[in-house]
Design a protein around this motif. Structure first.
Motif, PDB file in Angstrom:
ATOM      1  N   ASP A 215       0.867  -1.179   0.000  1.00 28.49           N
ATOM      2  CA  ASP A 215       0.000   0.000   0.000  1.00 28.49           C
ATOM      3  C   ASP A 215       0.902   1.227   0.000  1.00 28.49           C
ATOM      4  O   ASP A 215       1.703   1.417   0.917  1.00 28.49           O
ATOM      5  CB  ASP A 215      -0.920  -0.002   1.225  1.00 28.49           C
ATOM      6  CG  ASP A 215      -2.029   1.039   1.131  1.00 28.49           C
ATOM      7  OD1 ASP A 215      -1.707   2.200   0.819  1.00 28.49           O
ATOM      8  OD2 ASP A 215      -3.195   0.689   1.364  1.00 28.49           O
ATOM      9  N   SER A 216       0.789   2.049  -1.017  1.00 24.70           N
ATOM     10  CA  SER A 216       1.700   3.189  -1.186  1.00 24.70           C
ATOM     11  C   SER A 216       1.601   4.216  -0.063  1.00 24.70           C
ATOM     12  O   SER A 216       2.474   5.059   0.093  1.00 24.70           O
ATOM     13  CB  SER A 216       1.433   3.874  -2.527  1.00 24.70           C
ATOM     14  OG  SER A 216       0.090   4.352  -2.583  1.00 24.70           O
ATOM     15  N   ARG A 217       0.556   4.136   0.759  1.00 23.48           N
ATOM     16  CA  ARG A 217       0.397   5.081   1.861  1.00 23.48           C
ATOM     17  C   ARG A 217       1.230   4.689   3.081  1.00 23.48           C
ATOM     18  O   ARG A 217       1.405   5.490   4.001  1.00 23.48           O
ATOM     19  CB  ARG A 217      -1.074   5.171   2.265  1.00 23.48           C
ATOM     20  CG  ARG A 217      -2.002   5.691   1.170  1.00 23.48           C
ATOM     21  CD  ARG A 217      -3.453   5.495   1.561  1.00 23.48           C
ATOM     22  NE  ARG A 217      -3.772   4.070   1.674  1.00 23.48           N
ATOM     23  CZ  ARG A 217      -4.945   3.592   2.103  1.00 23.48           C
ATOM     24  NH1 ARG A 217      -5.896   4.436   2.487  1.00 23.48           N
ATOM     25  NH2 ARG A 217      -5.160   2.285   2.159  1.00 23.48           N
ATOM     26  N   ALA A 218       1.740   3.461   3.109  1.00 23.17           N
ATOM     27  CA  ALA A 218       2.476   2.964   4.272  1.00 23.17           C
ATOM     28  C   ALA A 218       3.933   3.381   4.215  1.00 23.17           C
ATOM     29  O   ALA A 218       4.472   3.721   3.157  1.00 23.17           O
ATOM     30  CB  ALA A 218       2.368   1.447   4.349  1.00 23.17           C
ATOM     31  N   SER A 219       4.594   3.351   5.366  1.00 23.28           N
ATOM     32  CA  SER A 219       6.022   3.671   5.450  1.00 23.28           C
ATOM     33  C   SER A 219       6.596   3.064   6.718  1.00 23.28           C
ATOM     34  O   SER A 219       5.867   2.609   7.601  1.00 23.28           O
ATOM     35  CB  SER A 219       6.228   5.188   5.463  1.00 23.28           C
ATOM     36  OG  SER A 219       5.655   5.764   6.627  1.00 23.28           O
ATOM     37  N   PHE A 220       7.942   3.039   6.811  1.00 23.60           N
ATOM     38  CA  PHE A 220       8.627   2.587   8.027  1.00 23.60           C
ATOM     39  C   PHE A 220       8.486   3.679   9.081  1.00 23.60           C
ATOM     40  O   PHE A 220       9.356   4.537   9.227  1.00 23.60           O
ATOM     41  CB  PHE A 220      10.110   2.332   7.738  1.00 23.60           C
ATOM     42  CG  PHE A 220      10.391   1.172   6.831  1.00 23.60           C
ATOM     43  CD1 PHE A 220      10.491  -0.114   7.338  1.00 23.60           C
ATOM     44  CD2 PHE A 220      10.566   1.373   5.471  1.00 23.60           C
ATOM     45  CE1 PHE A 220      10.766  -1.190   6.498  1.00 23.60           C
ATOM     46  CE2 PHE A 220      10.852   0.307   4.626  1.00 23.60           C
ATOM     47  CZ  PHE A 220      10.946  -0.973   5.136  1.00 23.60           C
ATOM     48  N   SER A 221       7.404   3.654   9.827  1.00 27.03           N
ATOM     49  CA  SER A 221       7.169   4.732  10.789  1.00 27.03           C
ATOM     50  C   SER A 221       6.146   4.308  11.831  1.00 27.03           C
ATOM     51  O   SER A 221       5.160   3.634  11.504  1.00 27.03           O
ATOM     52  CB  SER A 221       6.651   5.979  10.065  1.00 27.03           C
ATOM     53  OG  SER A 221       6.210   6.950  10.993  1.00 27.03           O
ATOM     54  N   PRO A 222       6.344   4.712  13.095  1.00 28.96           N
ATOM     55  CA  PRO A 222       5.326   4.447  14.115  1.00 28.96           C
ATOM     56  C   PRO A 222       4.062   5.262  13.885  1.00 28.96           C
ATOM     57  O   PRO A 222       3.039   5.015  14.538  1.00 28.96           O
ATOM     58  CB  PRO A 222       6.018   4.857  15.418  1.00 28.96           C
ATOM     59  CG  PRO A 222       7.036   5.855  14.998  1.00 28.96           C
ATOM     60  CD  PRO A 222       7.514   5.405  13.653  1.00 28.96           C
ATOM     61  N   ASP A 223       4.107   6.217  12.957  1.00 26.07           N
ATOM     62  CA  ASP A 223       2.933   7.031  12.636  1.00 26.07           C
ATOM     63  C   ASP A 223       2.117   6.444  11.483  1.00 26.07           C
ATOM     64  O   ASP A 223       1.078   7.002  11.132  1.00 26.07           O
ATOM     65  CB  ASP A 223       3.368   8.455  12.268  1.00 26.07           C
ATOM     66  CG  ASP A 223       4.073   9.148  13.423  1.00 26.07           C
ATOM     67  OD1 ASP A 223       3.636   8.964  14.577  1.00 26.07           O
ATOM     68  OD2 ASP A 223       5.071   9.848  13.163  1.00 26.07           O
ATOM     69  N   SER A 224       2.584   5.355  10.904  1.00 26.23           N
ATOM     70  CA  SER A 224       1.878   4.720   9.798  1.00 26.23           C
ATOM     71  C   SER A 224       0.957   3.627  10.326  1.00 26.23           C
ATOM     72  O   SER A 224       1.413   2.567  10.773  1.00 26.23           O
ATOM     73  CB  SER A 224       2.871   4.113   8.807  1.00 26.23           C
ATOM     74  OG  SER A 224       2.197   3.331   7.842  1.00 26.23           O
TER      75      SER A 224
END
Length: 316
Positions: A215-224
């Protein structure tokens, strides 16, 4: 959906000498090593705090458990051990117990790998105890194609169970969560029907969400939220594995060392560099004789897991 599955079962008469409880080569001592690819440390903690990873939280907070964020990937900066925070070098280090200067893997192509001289830890278990039962499950094929198979001597298989489940490249890894389920189910089958001395179980979806591949909206982040949900999905798989382990007929007589970690962190949609979010990883461990003070207080390299496994099993 195209699926590539490799399932190798080596059935010999010696296998059936293994039993539950203390009826194994190591007086009941066994190892369950779970790998969660690309799981950033602060995101794991966020998932635990928000109730999205209850199995990992409970295990880490139990009497014999721990969670340390003193664990690190990437080798030692400004030395020959310094390596990129990517999966090829990371899993090579976790599964052999040495850095890039020894295992030779610089990227995900595995060119220059030296697994004959610095082998997968399960090969050494087999060399010490030829009748030991070793099982590995992974939906990132290079773990078996390069690290495990590259460690074989004269093509001799040292894994009693080797299950490879390859995501369909045409779907750009979008089916990785489905493959994690297949990995879980095969690992559960082994826990239910066999008596493994050492198991390695790899889950890949967290990393793919971090990259935005699923999913292009996801990322390596605790905010995702999408990234945290992927951690939550794997947490549920971990819970099923732990329940199956504890449901074994003579579990009370068995001494399991459980190790759960990742190969690297990430930032944005990538990883490979030297930022804290890429290098600083985590370890959840559970066992009777963990060096808790050292693990909780001292920086510990990811190469330390293999020696911990050997010490637990009593292998020099």
């Amino acid at each position: 959906m195209r699926l590539t599955v490799l399932l190798t079962l080596v059935l010999t008469s010696s296998l059936f000498a293994h039993g539950p409880g203390k009826e194994n080569d190591f007086a009941g001592r066994r190892v369950l090593f779970i790998g969660i690819d690309g799981c950033r440390a602060d995101a794991l903690v966020a998932a635990m705090e928000r109730g999205l990873a209850p199995q990992l939280k409970t295990l880490s907070e139990s009497e014999r458990g721990l969670l340390t964020r003193q664990f690190y990937a990437g080798g030692e900066k400004d030395t020959p051990t310094h390596q990129p925070t990517i999966s090829g070098p990371g899993w090579s280090s976790l599964l052999t117990g040495v850095w890039m200067d020894k295992h030779g893997v610089r990227d995900n192509r595995f060119i220059g790998g030296r697994f004959q001289s610095h082998a997968h830890f399960m090969r050494h278990i087999k060399e010490a105890k030829p009748t030991a039962f070793c099982a590995s499950f992974a939906d990132w094929p290079p773990i078996h194609d390069f690290i495990a198979d590259g460690s074989r001597v004269n093509s001799q298989e040292f894994l009693d169970v080797k299950f490879t489940c390859a995501p369909d490249a045409a779907r750009h890894f979008v089916d990785n969560p489905e493959k994690d389920i297949e990995i879980r189910d095969e690992a559960l089958k082994t826990l239910h029907t066999q008596n493994p001395d050492s198991m390695f179980v790899y889950f890949g979806q967290v990393d793919e969400f971090g990259h935005g591949a699923i999913d292009s909206r996801a990322s390596f982040s605790p905010d995702s939220t999408l990234y945290l949900n992927a951690i939550s999905h794997v947490d549920s798989h971990v819970g099923e594995l732990l329940r199956a382990m504890r449901a074994r007929p003579k579990f009370a007589e068995e001494d399991w060392l459980v190790l759960i970690t990742t190969d690297h962190g990430g930032k944005g949609n990538g990883h490979g560099g030297d930022s804290d979010n890429e290098r600083n990883i985590w370890l959840i461990a559970h066992g009777q004789k963990l060096p808790k003070d050292k693990l909780m207080k001292e920086p510990t390299p990811q190469t330390a897991l293999v020696p911990m496994i050997y010490e637990h099993l009593g292998i020099p």
